[in-house]
Scaffold this active site. Structure first.
Site, PDB file in Angstrom:
ATOM      1  CG  HIS A 104      -1.975   1.030   1.183  1.00  0.00           C
ATOM      2  ND1 HIS A 104      -1.757   2.335   1.549  1.00  0.00           N
ATOM      3  CD2 HIS A 104      -3.255   0.967   0.767  1.00  0.00           C
ATOM      4  CE1 HIS A 104      -2.872   3.030   1.374  1.00  0.00           C
ATOM      5  NE2 HIS A 104      -3.799   2.221   0.907  1.00  0.00           N
ATOM      6  CD  GLU A 122      -5.322   2.416  -3.147  1.00  0.00           C
ATOM      7  OE1 GLU A 122      -6.450   2.683  -2.739  1.00  0.00           O
ATOM      8  OE2 GLU A 122      -4.367   2.136  -2.388  1.00  0.00           O
TER       9      GLU A 122
END
Lengths: 214, 214, 214, 214
Positions: free
Chosen positions: D85, D133
């Site tokens: 992430h 993302e």
């Protein structure tokens, strides 16, 4: 003496060790805590053993994916946390930040360090305790209190010179009651141990031996 | 007072700043050093300015690709090194290791820290000096000695309580002679500065102003 | 074939190896480059050998203390840089960022990787070349092309499947002309080597042997 | 479409979000999972929602204090894990190692990446899925599928070119059913979201809206 059993990421059953630690603590009156991996904290806490985290990150609640928030481990039942273990060394500024986070969540703290000089540095950050663990003895069969008693005494002196309110523990190679007695003799107020219990065939028997001199 | 100009990774010409620092140091008698990026160390040293590294790694000579060996910066002319700058924070154990490496190569050392508590921790590792630099003031227009004089005094006291032989410098926002004078007034034995000189249109003029009260 | 000699942080004299590499490259017509520690780049470049950096950080010019700016190594004479060596592994996003930085500064790039899967991933980021170096063979006496020829062939295939414009080099244990010939036979367009030259009693002799089959 | 709700280290009640996600998934037939902090995994799993970890480390069982072992999160009920992430970026070699660890423990995997180039690199490591993302949109009010539809299409194409078996999700700014529909339209097989649910006054209402177009 305080006995903290660090389960690391060992393949052992955390609940079996937790139950044994709870029972031996109850029977002996000695303070014993177990520090499991974060995902096992709540199940270990349900055994009623004193439960510690292995680490918390220097963060506030918020956008931090994959980090360990002090409040999260406290909600899972932890009452304290290790910091800066030699297998998870932290930046100086992050030890400071993690201590603030632990304090915010009401967690007791033990900052690990490799040698008396680093113990003094850690003590300057005002944790509840510091622990001296020479990396070369971790996981071995010889206790730090036997292999290098001077390092424990020097750590006790170094911490006291900086802040006499900071307790000193020692770790690395601790596995018997004699090791615990030797550590106490050198001025340590507790011991950290891991493989000596976590990898034992009979964790309960090891724990009973550990508290026998106390 | 010791004035250390950290050139960071600024797009400035290191040799122009180095020549100005050399001349102003010579003319004023004030100790001034320049800390360029590692690839520019030897060219900066050739200007005859006192030359410092920005960082050395906690390593011995050997198989370490892309690391900064203390001996390599010494061979390039550095006589000292910053450590643990807020833009390059180090693990506690690695500050200790980098100090050993610097000592082995004969380098003087300044360990940076964010606040008086971390200054005390850094002082416990026995560097030659520590520097307190509040991260929120770095790169700004207001000097630490003006914006937060208490933090400098507290850092001086904190270091002295741990080891009176460790000098204390301060940094963040320093850009004028008045800032240097204020820092000296608060007990600092030197200042770190960066953008105030490195991004100045007239670095020589800024350096002349910096030393004017000394 | 391209021969890149990585001097790591070895205690060798970079200038002696550089001079030998320059001469052997000149005499043989084989492309040979030397990658010294950052503080030695400009002195190595002055020998007229092709000079490479060992690493650059994923940063723009600015406030980055102790980092390695692509422009700084280029100004010191480097024409290319290794990235993600197994002794300096980078985050995926930082390999991407370092490649952009290298491109900005006009540096050629080689991204190292441990196995064919990581080679494919590295190739997807469009460096000039990738290098497969099994960590367990680095620093040893057996060449990757001998110990594990399949890994070199698989790396060549993996890179070609992702981007046929990315060259593949191999490294680990390379020290003889026979190793270079075996690598070429398996499809590699170059070799990385380090201790085989840097720790040799006679670096020039080793380099002459390396180019002998070419 | 797969909807994964990342609770990060938000101050929300993980069990409230988990119960809502379980109910909405049951009522709508849409696959919805919740990814809480590691200490909350087992309690979230007890709600019967599909439970994911936010991260696992590239380690085997053993001496790793403060790390996240894949088997530990699986024992706590996780059936999958996010990796890399943007708030917890990993080294390329460690993404590879964490994927092996997840595979060993039977966990499904989603590797996050910032842009199509990194998506391709991640896909080359053979996770079950990748998620694009853009960091600058995370936590904002505008969905990636609206703000930058091209990046989602490019990510789908980039992954397909490397390995058509790797699914592509997208994230950043997703908070409404229209965002989910737009993502599906662009070829995404799922969405990651966080603050849109975790910080909502009415998480259940947001989840009902999210699944409404499906």
């Amino acid at each position: 003496m305080f006995i903290l059993v660090n389960l690391k990421a060992y393949a052992c059953d955390p609940l079996e060790v937790a139950a044994a630690a709870r029972d031996v603590a109850h029977d002996s009156g000695v303070r014993i805590a177990v520090s499991p991996p974060a995902p096992a904290l709540s199940r270990v806490d349900e055994t009623d053993v004193e439960t510690w985290a292995q680490h918390v990150d220097p963060i506030d609640p918020g956008s931090h994916t994959g980090s360990t928030l002090a409040e999260s481990v406290a909600e899972a039942g932890a009452v304290g946390t290790l910091l800066n273990h030699s297998e998870h060394r932290l930046r100086l500024a992050d030890i400071d930040g993690s201590l603030s986070a632990a304090d915010r969540a009401g967690l007791e703290t033990i900052v690990c360090a490799n040698n008396p000089r680093q113990v003094a540095a850690a003590a300057a950050l005002s944790p509840d305790a510091v622990a001296v663990e020479p990396p070369e003895l971790i996981g071995g069969n010889v206790s730090v209190a036997t292999a290098d008693p001077g390092i424990v005494e020097d750590a006790v002196d170094a911490a006291a010179a900086v802040d006499p309110d900071v307790a000193v523990l020692c770790g690395a190679g601790v596995s018997t009651g004699a090791d615990v007695a030797a550590a106490a003799e050198l001025g340590a107020e507790g011991v950290l141990l891991a493989s000596g219990v976590a990898k034992a065939d009979d964790p309960r028997g090891v724990l009973e031996d550990l508290v026998s001199p106390l």
